[in-house]
Design a protein around this motif. Sequence first.
Motif, PDB file in Angstrom:
ATOM      1  N   GLU A  74       3.909  17.303  32.418  1.00 23.20           N
ATOM      2  CA  GLU A  74       3.135  16.574  33.431  1.00 23.20           C
ATOM      3  C   GLU A  74       3.730  16.772  34.824  1.00 23.20           C
ATOM      4  O   GLU A  74       2.997  16.963  35.790  1.00 23.20           O
ATOM      5  N   ALA A  75       5.049  16.716  34.923  1.00 24.69           N
ATOM      6  CA  ALA A  75       5.712  16.884  36.217  1.00 24.69           C
ATOM      7  C   ALA A  75       5.440  18.277  36.785  1.00 24.69           C
ATOM      8  O   ALA A  75       5.139  18.427  37.970  1.00 24.69           O
ATOM      9  N   ILE A  76       5.523  19.290  35.951  1.00 32.51           N
ATOM     10  CA  ILE A  76       5.257  20.660  36.390  1.00 32.51           C
ATOM     11  C   ILE A  76       3.808  20.795  36.843  1.00 32.51           C
ATOM     12  O   ILE A  76       3.519  21.388  37.880  1.00 32.51           O
ATOM     13  N   ALA A  77       2.888  20.225  36.083  1.00 36.49           N
ATOM     14  CA  ALA A  77       1.463  20.301  36.443  1.00 36.49           C
ATOM     15  C   ALA A  77       1.213  19.630  37.792  1.00 36.49           C
ATOM     16  O   ALA A  77       0.483  20.168  38.633  1.00 36.49           O
ATOM     17  N   ARG A  78       1.838  18.498  38.032  1.00 36.99           N
ATOM     18  CA  ARG A  78       1.652  17.801  39.308  1.00 36.99           C
ATOM     19  C   ARG A  78       2.287  18.579  40.454  1.00 36.99           C
ATOM     20  O   ARG A  78       1.751  18.616  41.563  1.00 36.99           O
ATOM     21  N   PHE A  79       3.421  19.201  40.194  1.00 38.81           N
ATOM     22  CA  PHE A  79       4.048  20.026  41.229  1.00 38.81           C
ATOM     23  C   PHE A  79       3.152  21.211  41.572  1.00 38.81           C
ATOM     24  O   PHE A  79       2.890  21.493  42.739  1.00 38.81           O
ATOM     25  N   GLU A  80       2.678  21.906  40.538  1.00 36.84           N
ATOM     26  CA  GLU A  80       1.839  23.083  40.767  1.00 36.84           C
ATOM     27  C   GLU A  80       0.522  22.725  41.451  1.00 36.84           C
ATOM     28  O   GLU A  80      -0.050  23.542  42.165  1.00 36.84           O
ATOM     29  N   ALA A  81       0.042  21.497  41.266  1.00 39.12           N
ATOM     30  CA  ALA A  81      -1.189  21.038  41.918  1.00 39.12           C
ATOM     31  C   ALA A  81      -0.919  20.530  43.335  1.00 39.12           C
ATOM     32  O   ALA A  81      -1.852  20.135  44.036  1.00 39.12           O
ATOM     33  N   GLY A  82       0.343  20.532  43.760  1.00 42.94           N
ATOM     34  CA  GLY A  82       0.692  20.063  45.097  1.00 42.94           C
ATOM     35  C   GLY A  82       0.624  18.561  45.250  1.00 42.94           C
ATOM     36  O   GLY A  82       0.442  18.047  46.355  1.00 42.94           O
ATOM     37  N   GLU A  83       0.798  17.824  44.152  1.00 37.78           N
ATOM     38  CA  GLU A  83       0.652  16.368  44.171  1.00 37.78           C
ATOM     39  C   GLU A  83       1.955  15.606  44.355  1.00 37.78           C
ATOM     40  O   GLU A  83       1.933  14.384  44.457  1.00 37.78           O
ATOM     41  N   LEU A  84       3.098  16.292  44.392  1.00 31.42           N
ATOM     42  CA  LEU A  84       4.375  15.587  44.507  1.00 31.42           C
ATOM     43  C   LEU A  84       4.804  15.472  45.960  1.00 31.42           C
ATOM     44  O   LEU A  84       4.552  16.347  46.774  1.00 31.42           O
ATOM     45  N   ARG A  85       5.490  14.387  46.274  1.00 32.98           N
ATOM     46  CA  ARG A  85       5.974  14.107  47.618  1.00 32.98           C
ATOM     47  C   ARG A  85       7.396  14.638  47.761  1.00 32.98           C
ATOM     48  O   ARG A  85       8.253  14.406  46.905  1.00 32.98           O
TER      49      ARG A  85
END
Length: 99
Positions: A74-85
Amino acid sequence: MPGILPYYDTETKDLKVIENSNEHHSHGACQPLKAIAGYDIDVVLTNGMGRRAVSLLNEGGIKVYLLEGDTVEEAIARFEAGELRELTSDMACQGHGCH
């Protein structure tokens, strides 16, 4: 037992585990680059980190992002989607126990 750090290559989609022998240290004596030496890392995902560690990683050309998700996947998917701060030294923890 030392901590572990998942290592994910965004190009090959390969996931490895790095042993973190620098997990426990005196306050202010962290060496985050030592734990990942020898790996081609340009981003670290974390649920919290102190100012010194963030600054040292940034000085080494590594950006730090706040972790979101219950799993590595999940963390990788959010990073790749540009969703992490991005975590800056201004937002970092100011002592042990906050992360």
